[in-house]
Enzyme design. Structure first.
Site, PDB file in Angstrom:
ATOM      1  N   GLN A   1       0.828  -1.213   0.000  1.00 47.95           N
ATOM      2  CA  GLN A   1       0.000   0.000   0.000  1.00 47.95           C
ATOM      3  C   GLN A   1       0.859   1.258   0.000  1.00 47.95           C
ATOM      4  OE1 GLN A   1      -2.959  -0.371   3.112  1.00 47.95           O
ATOM      5  NE2 GLN A   1      -4.305   0.931   1.921  1.00 47.95           N
TER       6      GLN A   1
ATOM      7  N   GLU B   1      -3.063   6.515   2.017  1.00 49.48           N
ATOM      8  CA  GLU B   1      -2.813   7.736   1.265  1.00 49.48           C
ATOM      9  C   GLU B   1      -1.437   8.353   1.464  1.00 49.48           C
ATOM     10  OE1 GLU B   1      -7.083   9.788   1.023  1.00 49.48           O
ATOM     11  OE2 GLU B   1      -6.797   8.330   2.603  1.00 49.48           O
TER      12      GLU B   1
END
Ligand code: FES
Ligand code: FES
Lengths: 687, 167
Positions: free
Chosen positions: A586, A653
């Protein structure tokens, strides 16, 4: 303080529980659902950016082979609510942007639908449109009241060093590999939708309101989702159009996937930004003032504000601070969430400016950032629950081999390539929202069924929630049978804001604790308990954020200006890691999207017609395999007892935040050319 | 216009009647229910729909079904040997060469086809010596896999997986 979970499965390097299904192609995404006798929808899009539809000739389309229905604003079912103007599909003749849906054909096959859509003749009364953003427009309005702490002008007047520059980012499009897709069935007065979405419980209430249905009569299912990066976090017009068509053909499943070109029209995108940053520092390189002034665009039919000043508020100490955010309203499609909305473009500007200010102060850019670290949140005055920006900078510098770096730009050469290195900070707030719930049930097979209407859009939620449930129940992972991706399961918040693990994980932990409280460690078949995520009151006392530091080595070809990112190291302080394997992916995935943003991504809107000219993956470039060099993403140990029972901060993010600045800073170090306007295309370096 | 054809898909004969406008991808997905290959762009720009046609990788959105009478089409669903995954599939799991999984069946078919191309000594843009055998080094893998986009950015895992499977 929250009791942190004792971990056994959490923190391990675990293969995805959905991995086998994905590598064999068995995982069924929305369009893969094996529905009986489907019909296919193909839309007709407006050819003007503003005006009215004055003529519609659907006769040829209706007469074409295999056509079941042609929907226009004249015959489409009326919606119960048109309050959300983005979702008021085919309700009137108004056109608000180029590419808006003005009709749709439903047919027996995809080929027939597409062919017939081309036969719909639409006439327009076009009006002059305006799609060009600039900071000099005289009609900008304030998205929020300008805000000042201290006296920025006085600090700038008294400063030893002042840096003042404007940075821009272009329109960027999420482009998950799976286009937005719906398979909608209207049956017995209810609506079932297999949807590519970041939140089944986000879609359900919206569809219920728009179609005037009891939410209990709407079911949304999304077990596998092919990425989203924000664009599938809110409901867009395509879902409503699929619902309208399903309503027109009760009992018939209607399949509707946006084309890749439609992804540039109706799926949301990141606004272009114009950001002026002013930094003032004293002779020691301590910031005395920070100012961030942002100009963005918003669609005429719906406002969305990309909060670019957010990261500037907490990143560095400076007693005097000013933020301003202004918007232009344009005849463009609706802007929306794209990975790290606000933080991502905002930190490109701030972290580029920090590099320039470090140079102006004669300081190493790592040292300059360390010197301006803060122990309390500058805006709120609250202490941070944990903050390890400096540790990330130090560890990153060590891993990257930053020490002894010659600060002189444009002096290192390797054959035809100019070589440079750059750094930038990363941050992303710990976002938590109450309201998610989970149910734990003990099954006949001795396994625990854990249910929550969450979504895995590639984040690894299938695996992470299984690990969390295992630790919360104190059983091995293979005793957990996780159920997600269905609005028939308990309510869960959207997969957005890097908050999934915080919100859903907390609900799972609460349900597990309730289960053990009520049923002990020797439950009987059918025993069940429910738990809910409540507001985290620690937020009143602490500012909570994740931090990171990214280092890049960039090569720029002396003859052609080609930019290559040779290697990157990202070090993150993001609380506890649930799954080392998926977490690394990620974080790297965010950094890769940052490389893509730095080097390629630029949606070009034609001012004459208002459409995006490069509306496909051949012309809107996203990073391909050969764009990516050696990438490393690591994390430092961080125990934060205030964020949630897992001790996690969210990692979806932060990887993209700061990445583009690190690359632009490295390109400057390589060449001496400062590029303040993304992306870093060759023309900037060839003089 | 419709035509009767037979495709051989993942080792099975699949007779069907197709509209001559139907792509191989749509025939597989919408007519035969073979949904392992995905539609990411429908324009040959993303690689999500990659399958092997007679052993060679092809973007199935860019070719018409009617042109594949009797061709051997292999999708990611047809690579495993019963419960035993293909080595490339196993390596993708071990190296986490995916996130959302949407590009993955295409990546895996592409990797299988690409490794065969390497074995045959076919050079690429990244090959320095066009005359000798070609090594499966990282630059070769990156270059040869660049027709398969991954928006999740799983490239590091994809390269590591293929490097291992190439051994
Ligand atoms: S769907 Fe075939 S290449 Fe994108
Ligand atoms: S795994 Fe999501 S696009 Fe590749």
């Amino acid at each position: 303080m929250i009791g942190l979970l004792h971990t056994r499965s959490i923190g391990a390097d675990v293969e995805r529980v959905d991995g086998r299904a994905k590598v064999t192609g068995a995982a069924a995404y929305a369009f893969d659902q094996p529905v009986e006798n489907p019909a296919y929808l193909h839309p007709v899009r407006s050819a003007v950016a503003r005006g009215r539809v004055t003529g519609l000739d659907t006769a040829a389309a209706e007469a074409a082979d295999g056509v079941l229905a042609v929907l226009t604003h004249r015959n489409a079912p009326r919606l119960a609510s048109t309050d959300d103007t983005e979702l008021a599909v085919l309700q009137d003749d108004a056109v608000a942007f180029h590419g808006q849906f003005v009709a749709a054909v439903v047919a027996e096959t995809p080929e027939a639908a597409r062919r017939a859509a081309a036969l719909v003749a639409v006439e327009y009364a076009g009006e002059p449109h305006d799609v060009v953003l600039s900071a000099d427009r005289d009609d900008l309005y304030a998205a929020q009241e300008p805000e000042e702490h201290g006296d920025v002008d006085a600090a700038i007047a008294a400063a030893a060093v002042v840096h003042d520059a404007t940075y821009t980012t272009p329109p960027e499009f999420n482009n998950p590999m799976e286009p937005h897709t719906s398979v909608a069935v209207w049956d017995d007065g209810g609506l079932t939708v297999y949807e590519s979405t970041q939140g089944v419980h986000t879609v359900r209430p919206v569809l219920a309101e728009v179609f005037g249905l009891d939410p209990e009569r709407v079911r949304v299912i999304a077990r596998y989702v092919g990425g989203g990066f924000g664009s599938k976090g809110t409901v867009h017009a395509n879902v409503v159009l699929a619902g309208l068509a399903a309503r027109a053909l009760p009992g018939r499943p209607v399949k509707f996937a946006l084309t890749r070109q439609d992804m540039f029209r109706v799926a949301g995108y990141r606004t272009p930004t114009v950001q002026r940053v002013r930094l003032a520092a004293d002779a020691d390189g301590r910031l005395t003032a920070v100012e961030h002034d942002v100009v963005e665009q918003s669609a005429r039919i719906k406002e969305f504000v990309e909060g670019c000043t957010k990261p500037t508020r907490g990143m560095y100490a400076a007693p005097n601070r000013r933020y301003r955010q202004r918007m232009a309203t344009l005849d463009v499609p609706v802007t929306s969430w794209m990975r790290a909305p606000g933080e991502c473009p905002g930190m490109f500007a701030l972290e580029s400016a920090m590099d320039e200010a470090a140079i102006a102060c004669g300081l190493d850019p790592v040292e300059f950032r360390v010197r301006n670290d803060t122990r309390t949140d500058p805006d709120s005055g609250k202490p941070f629950s944990t903050r390890n920006l400096v540790a990330c900078l130090r560890e990153g510098a060590r891993r990257f081999g930053w020490e002894g770096r010659d600060p002189a730009p444009g002096v290192r050469r390797d054959g035809d390539w100019l070589v440079g290195t750059g750094v930038a900070g990363s941050c992303y707030p710990v976002i938590s929202d109450p309201g998610s719930a989970a149910v734990v049930r003990y099954g006949a097979d001795g396994r625990y069924q854990v249910s929550i209407g969450a979504a895995d859009i590639g984040t690894g939620a299938w695996t992470a929630l299984t690990q969390i449930a295992a630790d919360a129940l104190r059983v091995p992972m293979d005793r957990i049978d996780l159920r997600i991706g269905d609005s028939a399961l308990p309510r869960a918040t959207v997969a957005g804001g890097s908050s999934g693990t915080t919100n859903w994980g907390t609900a799972v932990v609460e349900a597990a604790r309730a289960f053990r409280d009520q049923h002990g460690v020797h439950p009987r078949e059918g025993d069940e308990a429910r738990g809910e995520m409540r507001e985290n009151t620690a937020k009143e006392h602490y500012a909570m954020s994740a931090y990171g530091a990214q280092f890049a080595e960039v090569r720029v070809h002396a003859g052609t200006g080609e930019v290559r990112v040779q290697r990157m190291v990202g070090v993150f302080a993001v609380g506890r890691i649930v799954n080392a394997r998926t977490a690394r992916s990620q974080l790297l995935g965010g950094m890769v999207m940052g490389v893509s943003m730095a080097l390629h991504e630029h949606g070009v809107r034609d001012p004459r017609f208002g459409h995006v000219v490069n509306h496909d993956l051949a012309e809107y470039h996203v990073a391909a395999n050969a764009d990516i060099g050696d990438m490393e993403a690591v994390w430092i140990e961080e125990e934060d007892p205030h964020v949630n029972p897992m001790g996690t901060k969210g990692i979806g993010e932060i990887g993209i935040v700061g990445a583009a600045a690190a690359i632009a800073n490295a390109a400057h170090h390589a060449t001496g050319v400062r590029v303040r306007d993304l992306p870093l295309t060759t023309d900037a370096f060839v003089r | 216009m419709e035509v009767d054809i037979t495709l051989r898909v993942d080792g099975e004969d699949r007779p069907l009647r197709v509209d001559t406008r139907t792509t191989l991808l749509d025939a597989l997905r919408e007519r035969l229910g073979v949904t392992a290959p995905k539609k990411g762009c429908d324009h040959g720009q993303c690689g999500s729909c990659t399958v092997l046609v007679n052993g060679r990788r092809a973007t199935s959105c860019l070719t018409f079904a009617v042109a594949h009478e009797d061709d051997e089409v292999t999708t990611a669903a047809g690579l495993a040997d019963g419960d035993r995954l293909h080595p490339v599939q196993q390596a993708f799991l071990d190296h986490d060469g995916y996130q959302c999984g949407f590009c993955t069946p295409g990546q895996i078919c592409s990797a299988v086809g690409m490794l065969d191309e390497l074995k045959k000594g076919w050079p690429s843009h990244a090959t320095a010596d066009l005359t000798g055998p070609v090594d499966a080094d990282d630059d070769e893998i990156r270059e040869r896999m660049s027709g398969n986009l991954c928006r999740c950015g799983a490239y590091a895992g994809i390269v590591a997986a293929i490097r291992e499977a190439a051994r």
